[in-house]
Structures are given as C-alpha cells and as structure tokens.
Design a protein around this motif. Structure first.
Motif, PDB file in Angstrom:
ATOM      1  N   THR A 338       4.875  -1.230   4.776  1.00 33.41           N
ATOM      2  CA  THR A 338       4.958  -1.013   3.329  1.00 33.41           C
ATOM      3  C   THR A 338       3.661  -0.405   2.835  1.00 33.41           C
ATOM      4  OG1 THR A 338       6.465  -2.878   3.057  1.00 33.41           O
ATOM      5  CG2 THR A 338       5.328  -2.100   1.084  1.00 33.41           C
ATOM      6  N   SER A 339       3.772   0.761   2.193  1.00 35.39           N
ATOM      7  CA  SER A 339       2.580   1.491   1.754  1.00 35.39           C
ATOM      8  C   SER A 339       2.714   1.888   0.290  1.00 35.39           C
ATOM      9  CB  SER A 339       2.379   2.740   2.619  1.00 35.39           C
ATOM     10  OG  SER A 339       2.265   2.396   3.982  1.00 35.39           O
ATOM     11  N   TYR A 340       1.549   2.153  -0.319  1.00 34.95           N
ATOM     12  CA  TYR A 340       1.523   2.505  -1.742  1.00 34.95           C
ATOM     13  C   TYR A 340       0.692   3.762  -1.945  1.00 34.95           C
ATOM     14  CZ  TYR A 340       3.262  -2.239  -2.239  1.00 34.95           C
ATOM     15  OH  TYR A 340       4.012  -3.384  -2.128  1.00 34.95           O
ATOM     16  N   PHE A 341       1.154   4.576  -2.859  1.00 30.42           N
ATOM     17  CA  PHE A 341       0.449   5.805  -3.244  1.00 30.42           C
ATOM     18  C   PHE A 341      -0.268   5.516  -4.562  1.00 30.42           C
ATOM     19  CE2 PHE A 341       0.256   9.840  -5.533  1.00 30.42           C
ATOM     20  CZ  PHE A 341      -0.222  10.719  -4.559  1.00 30.42           C
ATOM     21  N   VAL A 342      -1.600   5.636  -4.571  1.00 26.60           N
ATOM     22  CA  VAL A 342      -2.398   5.257  -5.735  1.00 26.60           C
ATOM     23  C   VAL A 342      -3.128   6.479  -6.276  1.00 26.60           C
ATOM     24  CG1 VAL A 342      -4.208   3.744  -6.624  1.00 26.60           C
ATOM     25  CG2 VAL A 342      -2.735   2.963  -4.746  1.00 26.60           C
ATOM     26  N   MET A 343      -2.989   6.712  -7.570  1.00 23.97           N
ATOM     27  CA  MET A 343      -3.700   7.805  -8.230  1.00 23.97           C
ATOM     28  C   MET A 343      -5.110   7.343  -8.596  1.00 23.97           C
ATOM     29  SD  MET A 343      -1.908  10.568  -8.412  1.00 23.97           S
ATOM     30  CE  MET A 343      -2.867  11.426  -9.663  1.00 23.97           C
ATOM     31  N   LYS A 344      -6.112   8.056  -8.056  1.00 21.20           N
ATOM     32  CA  LYS A 344      -7.507   7.710  -8.338  1.00 21.20           C
ATOM     33  C   LYS A 344      -8.082   8.534  -9.479  1.00 21.20           C
ATOM     34  CE  LYS A 344      -9.170   8.670  -4.331  1.00 21.20           C
ATOM     35  NZ  LYS A 344     -10.159   8.804  -3.244  1.00 21.20           N
ATOM     36  N   ASN A 368      -1.967   5.022 -11.942  1.00 19.97           N
ATOM     37  CA  ASN A 368      -0.573   4.817 -11.533  1.00 19.97           C
ATOM     38  C   ASN A 368      -0.498   4.525 -10.031  1.00 19.97           C
ATOM     39  OD1 ASN A 368       0.810   7.465 -13.615  1.00 19.97           O
ATOM     40  ND2 ASN A 368       0.090   5.455 -14.187  1.00 19.97           N
ATOM     41  N   TYR A 369       0.457   3.701  -9.644  1.00 17.77           N
ATOM     42  CA  TYR A 369       0.725   3.531  -8.215  1.00 17.77           C
ATOM     43  C   TYR A 369       2.227   3.447  -8.004  1.00 17.77           C
ATOM     44  CZ  TYR A 369       2.005  -1.448  -8.431  1.00 17.77           C
ATOM     45  OH  TYR A 369       2.651  -2.620  -8.687  1.00 17.77           O
ATOM     46  N   PHE A 370       2.644   3.828  -6.780  1.00 18.73           N
ATOM     47  CA  PHE A 370       4.059   3.839  -6.450  1.00 18.73           C
ATOM     48  C   PHE A 370       4.246   3.356  -5.021  1.00 18.73           C
ATOM     49  CE2 PHE A 370       3.095   7.298  -9.327  1.00 18.73           C
ATOM     50  CZ  PHE A 370       4.090   7.222 -10.297  1.00 18.73           C
ATOM     51  N   LYS A 371       5.306   2.630  -4.773  1.00 20.49           N
ATOM     52  CA  LYS A 371       5.674   2.270  -3.398  1.00 20.49           C
ATOM     53  C   LYS A 371       6.225   3.530  -2.716  1.00 20.49           C
ATOM     54  CE  LYS A 371       8.693  -0.728  -0.691  1.00 20.49           C
ATOM     55  NZ  LYS A 371       9.740  -1.791  -0.736  1.00 20.49           N
ATOM     56  N   ILE A 372       5.755   3.805  -1.500  1.00 23.06           N
ATOM     57  CA  ILE A 372       6.173   5.001  -0.777  1.00 23.06           C
ATOM     58  C   ILE A 372       7.516   4.745  -0.085  1.00 23.06           C
ATOM     59  CG2 ILE A 372       5.603   6.614   1.077  1.00 23.06           C
ATOM     60  CD1 ILE A 372       2.649   6.083   0.481  1.00 23.06           C
ATOM     61  N   LEU A 373       8.462   5.601  -0.337  1.00 20.83           N
ATOM     62  CA  LEU A 373       9.780   5.495   0.286  1.00 20.83           C
ATOM     63  C   LEU A 373       9.847   6.289   1.582  1.00 20.83           C
ATOM     64  CD1 LEU A 373      11.955   5.949  -2.926  1.00 20.83           C
ATOM     65  CD2 LEU A 373      11.140   3.824  -1.908  1.00 20.83           C
ATOM     66  N   ARG A 374       9.290   7.512   1.571  1.00 22.82           N
ATOM     67  CA  ARG A 374       9.277   8.357   2.766  1.00 22.82           C
ATOM     68  C   ARG A 374       8.026   9.227   2.745  1.00 22.82           C
ATOM     69  NH1 ARG A 374      14.593  11.757   3.470  1.00 22.82           N
ATOM     70  NH2 ARG A 374      14.586  11.831   1.203  1.00 22.82           N
ATOM     71  N   VAL A 381       4.700  12.504  -0.395  1.00 25.81           N
ATOM     72  CA  VAL A 381       5.307  11.164  -0.372  1.00 25.81           C
ATOM     73  C   VAL A 381       6.438  11.107  -1.378  1.00 25.81           C
ATOM     74  CG1 VAL A 381       3.193  10.017   0.387  1.00 25.81           C
ATOM     75  CG2 VAL A 381       3.662  10.244  -2.064  1.00 25.81           C
ATOM     76  N   GLN A 382       7.529  10.452  -0.965  1.00 25.05           N
ATOM     77  CA  GLN A 382       8.636  10.245  -1.885  1.00 25.05           C
ATOM     78  C   GLN A 382       8.492   8.863  -2.523  1.00 25.05           C
ATOM     79  OE1 GLN A 382      12.676   9.352  -0.561  1.00 25.05           O
ATOM     80  NE2 GLN A 382      13.448  11.019  -1.841  1.00 25.05           N
ATOM     81  N   VAL A 383       8.637   8.821  -3.861  1.00 27.78           N
ATOM     82  CA  VAL A 383       8.464   7.575  -4.604  1.00 27.78           C
ATOM     83  C   VAL A 383       9.651   7.374  -5.546  1.00 27.78           C
ATOM     84  CG1 VAL A 383       5.950   7.802  -4.502  1.00 27.78           C
ATOM     85  CG2 VAL A 383       7.182   8.666  -6.510  1.00 27.78           C
ATOM     86  N   GLN A 384       9.793   6.140  -6.033  1.00 29.40           N
ATOM     87  CA  GLN A 384      10.790   5.858  -7.070  1.00 29.40           C
ATOM     88  C   GLN A 384      10.139   6.214  -8.396  1.00 29.40           C
ATOM     89  OE1 GLN A 384      13.923   4.543  -6.092  1.00 29.40           O
ATOM     90  NE2 GLN A 384      14.577   5.178  -8.123  1.00 29.40           N
ATOM     91  N   SER A 399      -7.173  13.431  -5.197  1.00 29.23           N
ATOM     92  CA  SER A 399      -6.872  12.663  -6.421  1.00 29.23           C
ATOM     93  C   SER A 399      -6.159  11.354  -6.122  1.00 29.23           C
ATOM     94  CB  SER A 399      -6.006  13.503  -7.370  1.00 29.23           C
ATOM     95  OG  SER A 399      -6.668  14.676  -7.747  1.00 29.23           O
ATOM     96  N   SER A 400      -5.747  11.164  -4.858  1.00 26.47           N
ATOM     97  CA  SER A 400      -4.959   9.982  -4.534  1.00 26.47           C
ATOM     98  C   SER A 400      -5.379   9.372  -3.217  1.00 26.47           C
ATOM     99  CB  SER A 400      -3.481  10.364  -4.473  1.00 26.47           C
ATOM    100  OG  SER A 400      -3.262  11.262  -3.393  1.00 26.47           O
ATOM    101  N   THR A 401      -4.854   8.183  -2.982  1.00 25.93           N
ATOM    102  CA  THR A 401      -5.077   7.525  -1.702  1.00 25.93           C
ATOM    103  C   THR A 401      -3.825   6.745  -1.335  1.00 25.93           C
ATOM    104  OG1 THR A 401      -6.561   6.083  -0.450  1.00 25.93           O
ATOM    105  CG2 THR A 401      -6.032   5.401  -2.698  1.00 25.93           C
ATOM    106  N   ILE A 402      -3.665   6.454  -0.044  1.00 25.54           N
ATOM    107  CA  ILE A 402      -2.536   5.666   0.433  1.00 25.54           C
ATOM    108  C   ILE A 402      -3.077   4.371   1.027  1.00 25.54           C
ATOM    109  CG2 ILE A 402      -0.653   5.559   2.103  1.00 25.54           C
ATOM    110  CD1 ILE A 402      -0.309   8.555   1.798  1.00 25.54           C
ATOM    111  N   THR A 403      -2.491   3.256   0.630  1.00 22.44           N
ATOM    112  CA  THR A 403      -2.955   1.949   1.085  1.00 22.44           C
ATOM    113  C   THR A 403      -1.769   1.045   1.394  1.00 22.44           C
ATOM    114  OG1 THR A 403      -4.248   0.003   0.485  1.00 22.44           O
ATOM    115  CG2 THR A 403      -3.126   1.148  -1.298  1.00 22.44           C
ATOM    116  N   THR A 404      -1.984   0.083   2.302  1.00 19.25           N
ATOM    117  CA  THR A 404      -0.934  -0.902   2.593  1.00 19.25           C
ATOM    118  C   THR A 404      -1.093  -2.147   1.731  1.00 19.25           C
ATOM    119  OG1 THR A 404      -2.302  -1.790   4.392  1.00 19.25           O
ATOM    120  CG2 THR A 404      -0.642  -0.122   4.966  1.00 19.25           C
ATOM    121  N   LYS A 405      -2.183  -2.213   0.962  1.00 19.33           N
ATOM    122  CA  LYS A 405      -2.406  -3.340   0.064  1.00 19.33           C
ATOM    123  C   LYS A 405      -1.881  -3.012  -1.318  1.00 19.33           C
ATOM    124  CE  LYS A 405      -6.039  -6.349  -1.761  1.00 19.33           C
ATOM    125  NZ  LYS A 405      -7.506  -6.621  -1.817  1.00 19.33           N
TER     126      LYS A 405
END
Length: 610
Positions: A338-344, A368-374, A381-384, A399-405
């Motif tokens: 499970t990963s998240y896309f975070v706007m920095k 903003n942050y979003f759970k990554i779907l694909r 990254v695909q998000v909801q 501008s962004s980072t990907i994290t599992t937290k």
C-alpha cells in the motif's frame, strides 16, 4: 331570305355562341389550381389515358403532390415539375386547401409562468376556472386595469396582466412543396407557437434540414423537427431552400494521418452499424481506457473503428474520450505494498490517462495525498480522484513523493465548520424523459445530475444531510413535486442545479431567486451566489460571471423558488449551447469548485462557519 341563307346564318350564330361560351369558362378554369397527392408507392405517368396503348413517361413516389391539368374518365392529366402526363385517378387524392389567412388584428396572450390562475372575474378572490402553463397561449379579449380577459378552449376568464405577454396573431400561408429550412445558427430553439415566449419544445443544430409546413407573417416558420413533430423557428436563423440541402447529409472522411481515440467513459462505448445512437448495436462494447485507431470520421462526431475483429461506429464525442495523433502506450501494475502519492509543492494536473496529451480532470496541490491504485511503466500513478472517478498524476517531477506510510495531511483543504443537524434538498433539474437543453454532445439533465451529486457530497462531508429530488436518470419529479419536496422531507433549504442554453456566444454562471416567493430567500440566495462566484473566480478567473447590477444573482419568478416552503436558489452553472462552457462545466474539478462555494455559503448563512 332563302332557306340556304337562313341555314348559313343559323350556323354562324351557333358558332359565335360556342366561341363566346368557351371564352366564358376559361377564367373559371384558371381561377383554382387543384393539387393531387399520390397514394400508391410508385405511380406511373403515361403519354395517354390508357394502360394498353401508352408508354410510361416517368414515375412519382408516394405522398408527392402534383397539379391537376385535366380529367378524362378515370384518368387525370397532371403536371409534376416540368413534366406532364396521364395517371390513374384511383391513386390520386385531392389535397384540401385548408389554410386561411388570419386577421392581423387578432391578439393572443402567452403565460410567462407555470400554473397561472384563470379566474372567473378580475379579482384575486374570484373563483379559479382554469390554469395556464408557461408558454401556453390564449385569445386576448379585453383588458381592465391589471387584468386581461382571455378565451382558452371552452374557458373564458381573467388573468393577471403581470404574468402574460400580449402579441399580435400573425397571418399564415402554406409553404411551397419540397421547401426546407437549413439551420445556420449553432443551436436554434423550436417553440410550440410562433412567438418568442411560447413553450420551448427542443433545440435543433446547425446544418439540420427541416421540412417547412407554414410561414407566419411575424418571421416564424413551422417545420417538422422529428417524425410527426412540428414546431416553430425564427426564419432569420436559417435559409429556405428548394429540395433538401446537401448540408443535411453526413460527410464521411478518412483521417489524413494516423489518429487514435482513447476511451475515458467508465462504462465503455457500444459499437453500432451506423453513425447514430439509434443504429443497431453490433454486440461489442469497447472498454474504458482502450485505445482504438480512427479509420473513418463522420461529420456528426461519430468515428469508425476496429476492435476485437469487429468494425463499427462509436460516438467520438469529447464527453466519452479524446482523439490524438500521439500513440499513448503503457503498462501498469498494482503496487506490491500500500503506497501513497503526496504533493510536496506546486500543483500537478490529474489526467484521464498517463500522458500530458490526455484531458485534465482536476488538480493536485501541496498538502494533498492519494492512495496509489496502479503505477504505469512511464512513471505515472493512478489515484481515486474523487468518489466516482479515477485519474493519473505524473510522478516524474520533484513536486511529489511516494511513501508507504499514510500521511497525516488531508487530501484537500478541509472546510471549516459543520452542517450537522441541517437538511438540504439538492434538486438535479430535469431528468428521465425531460432532457432539458441539448448541445455540444451533452444533455442538460446529465450535467445537472453530476453537479448536484458533487454538491451533495460536499454538504455531507461537513455533516449535513442531503435529500436529492433524483439520484439517477430513471427518476423524475414534476415542478409541483419539486416545489413541495422540501416541506415533505422537512428540509431547511432548497438548491436547484441547472445549466443554461441560448445563442452560441452566451456564456457563464448566474443564479436566481424569487422576490415574490412565500419565503424570503434574498439573503440566503445572495450568500450562496457570492460564495460560488468567489470559488469560481479563484479557480477560473477568466470564466464569465453574468452580472446584472454587480451581481450574478437575479430576481425571476420560477416555480421551484416561488412556491417553496424554505429558502431557495436556482443555479445556472453554464451554457450547454457554448462549446467552451461545456468543456469546463463537464469536469469534476469545476463541479467541486461550485460545491465548495455552496457549502461555504451554507456555513455562513446558518452561522456554522466557526
């Protein structure tokens, strides 16, 4: 005078009488032109009034109107275009000329509102003997003070002059045979009667060709806009042409270079055997996110493609996907964790596909942050994106980072305050059999529902309770039912969501309240309108706000706001008749912007903005 001379004199006299009698009947024969309609599927016209000793000159199709020249036994001599000949009277029917010019002094009234009371006498305490709906007409009889006496069918009574318009009834003439009206306006209203205030029936589009029935002296033309359906259009927005113009036909072309169509409609698109929604389905649906090559294009927006060895037509509207010469190819996979896309920082577009050529659905901003779907092979990254729609964001920037937290920041900036304990009715205008305005490939009813659902979601996100007048296109309420819905469910406020229509240049947002309503809604409507205006101008500074007296809020007698039991407002978010408006209002980003303005306005009005 001898016998021979008397005989000669008698013969001369008879000849003269015969000549005079022949001249006497000529004017009578020329005075009336008899029209005949063909009743057979194909009627042969011959060079003589017989089938045995004649030859066929030409054939005429069923329902064609010809001119009668003479009759001999069971045969008519007819004229069609510049040709003449004999045809069997068995398959020809006399056309009755029923149209009569109307008096130019006759006046009619048209109701400007729904459920206008017709009273027995000119006073509000008088008995109601009937009602008129908006756009309906009646015969004007007299006026007394603020009241107009009218006649409608078997009813004679009085109506308040403030709620009607008075027009002179035009004279009518029958149109010549085979004349068509070619529409030159981008979108043209078709009305029930030849008046601007008459009931709106539908809209017709540029280049449509409509058979003309009658012509009114006030500049209106009666046309057939659908099989068996007739209505009136203004003559200045089209051209009258003999025979059906070529512009009515659909032109098919092959793209000059390889072009692809990317389907963004979640339910996919059905392939058909022709370029029309009424054409037969081929039993094949092209799924969401599929890429197909455009083999042919029709001038009405449909495209011919091949999928799964099936070739056919799909609707190539920008509402269902987009075309591009770019060959977007990618693979994607679900993250192993499970990963998240975070706007920095900054702002990134959320797109329908992982490519910069794909249409923008909205924006992601700092925090903003979003759970990554694909995750795609080209590092998107695909998000909801919202509760109903998925989208793609590029992960190729700093501008962004990907994290599992899971981040502690929110997906969007929360609205301050709560609407807990308050119930709001959100009315999605039109629906089911009532499409509302139509233009640029969209139905107003569909736009209304999507925008109303966005408003619903935003209100519920701050604790409010929402009652929808409809939740799908399978539901429909009359204006009466909508007007009394708030009282039925015990609501605190009523918001009706609509989209406008007009000339192609008309554009922008506006709203309405009714000053003569049972409940005073001015303060409520002003706050809601002002907050929506602020939200739109913040996100879309170039979008038109249709102001009058320095405000987009206008006073108008609309049934859902006039007779409502609670404070109310009707929103017109944009024009379906304007191509640029449709591109904007048909996005979730715009709908959510409007919804944010609505919620801010509700929080302020009910004192919950703390």
């Amino acid at each position: 005078m001898d016998t021979n001379n008397r005989k000669k004199a008698t013969i001369v006299t008879l000849c003269l009488l015969l000549v005079f009698s022949l001249f006497a009947v000529v004017p009578k024969a020329e005075a009336a032109t008899v029209k005949l309609k063909v009743t057979a599927n194909a009627l042969n016209v011959r060079n003589a009034p017989t089938t045995s000793k004649s030859r066929v000159l030409f054939s005429i199709k069923k329902n064609t109107v010809v001119t009668k020249l003479a009759k001999k036994g069971s045969w008519y001599k007819v004229k069609y275009k510049n040709q003449t000949g004999w045809a069997s009277a068995t398959y020809l029917k006399v056309v009755k000329q029923t149209l009569q010019p109307l008096s130019n002094t006759t006046k009619v009234i048209l109701s400007k509102t729904n459920d206008l009371n017709i009273r027995k006498s000119n006073t509000t305490s008088s008995k109601i003997v009937g009602k008129m709906q908006k756009g309906e007409s009646a015969t004007y009889k007299a006026k007394k003070g603020d009241w107009v006496q009218i006649s409608k069918g078997s009813i004679t009574g009085w109506v308040n002059a403030a709620y009607v318009t008075v027009s002179t009834k035009p004279s009518m003439t029958a149109a010549a045979a085979n004349y068509y009206f070619a529409v030159t306006a981008n979108s043209l209203s078709v009305r029930a009667e030849p008046y601007a205030d008459s009931k709106l029936l539908t809209y017709v589009k540029k280049n449509e060709s409509l058979l003309i029935s009658r012509i009114a002296s006030n500049g209106w033309i009666e046309v057939t806009y659908k099989t068996g359906k007739k209505g009136w259009v203004l003559s200045k927005y089209g051209k009258q042409q003999k025979k059906e113009p070529i512009t009515n036909s659909v032109t098919i072309v092959v793209p000059e270079q390889t072009t692809y169509y990317y389907i963004t409609e979640p339910t996919g698109l059905t392939m058909r055997n022709s370029y029309s929604v009424n054409a037969k389905s081929l039993g094949q649906t092209i799924p969401f996110e599929t890429k197909v090559q455009i083999l042919k294009q029709a001038s009405n927006g449909w495209i011919y493609v091949k999928y799964n060895d099936v070739e056919g037509w799909i609707n190539g509207s920008t509402y269902y996907g987009f075309a591009s010469i770019e060959n977007i190819s990618y693979t994607s996979s679900i993250p192993s964790k499970t990963s998240y896309f975070v706007m920095k920082a900054d702002t990134l577009n959320i797109r329908s596909l992982p490519s910069t050529v794909a249409p923008t659905l909205g924006k992601a901003s700092k925090g903003n942050y979003f759970k990554i779907l694909r995750i795609s092979s080209n590092n998107w990254v695909q998000v909801q994106y919202n509760s109903k729609q998925k989208g793609w964001i590029s992960a190729n920037t700093s501008s962004s980072t990907i994290t599992t937290k899971k981040p502690t920041t929110s997906v969007s900036n929360p609205l301050k305050g709560s609407l807990t304990g308050l119930k709001i009715v959100v009315d999605a205008g039109h629906g089911k059999q009532d499409s509302g305005a139509v233009g640029n490939g969209v139905y107003e009813k569909t736009l209304n529902l999507y925008a109303a659902q966005a408003v619903r979601d935003a209100i519920q996100s701050v604790g409010g309770t929402v009652s929808m007048t409809r939740n799908s296109d399978n539901e429909f309420l009359t204006l009466d039912q909508r007007s009394f819905y708030a009282a039925k469910v015990g609501a605190n406020a009523f918001i009706s969501v609509h989209h406008n229509s007009g000339p192609a240049a008309a554009s922008g947002y506006e709203s309405y309240y009714t000053s003569s309503a049972k409940v005073s809604s001015y303060n409520f409507a002003k706050i809601i309108n002002d907050e929506i205006t602020k939200a739109i101008k913040d996100e879309y500074p170039n979008y038109n706000i249709r102001k009058a007296n320095n405000s987009a809020l206008k006073d108008k007698s609309l049934q859902v706001t006039r007779v409502n039991s609670v404070v109310s407002i009707l929103l017109e978010l944009g024009f379906v008749s304007n191509k640029d408006d449709v591109k904007l209002v048909n996005t979730d980003d715009f709908r959510e912007t409007v919804a944010e303005g609505v919620v801010n306005g509700l929080l302020i009005y009910f004192g919950r903005n703390k």
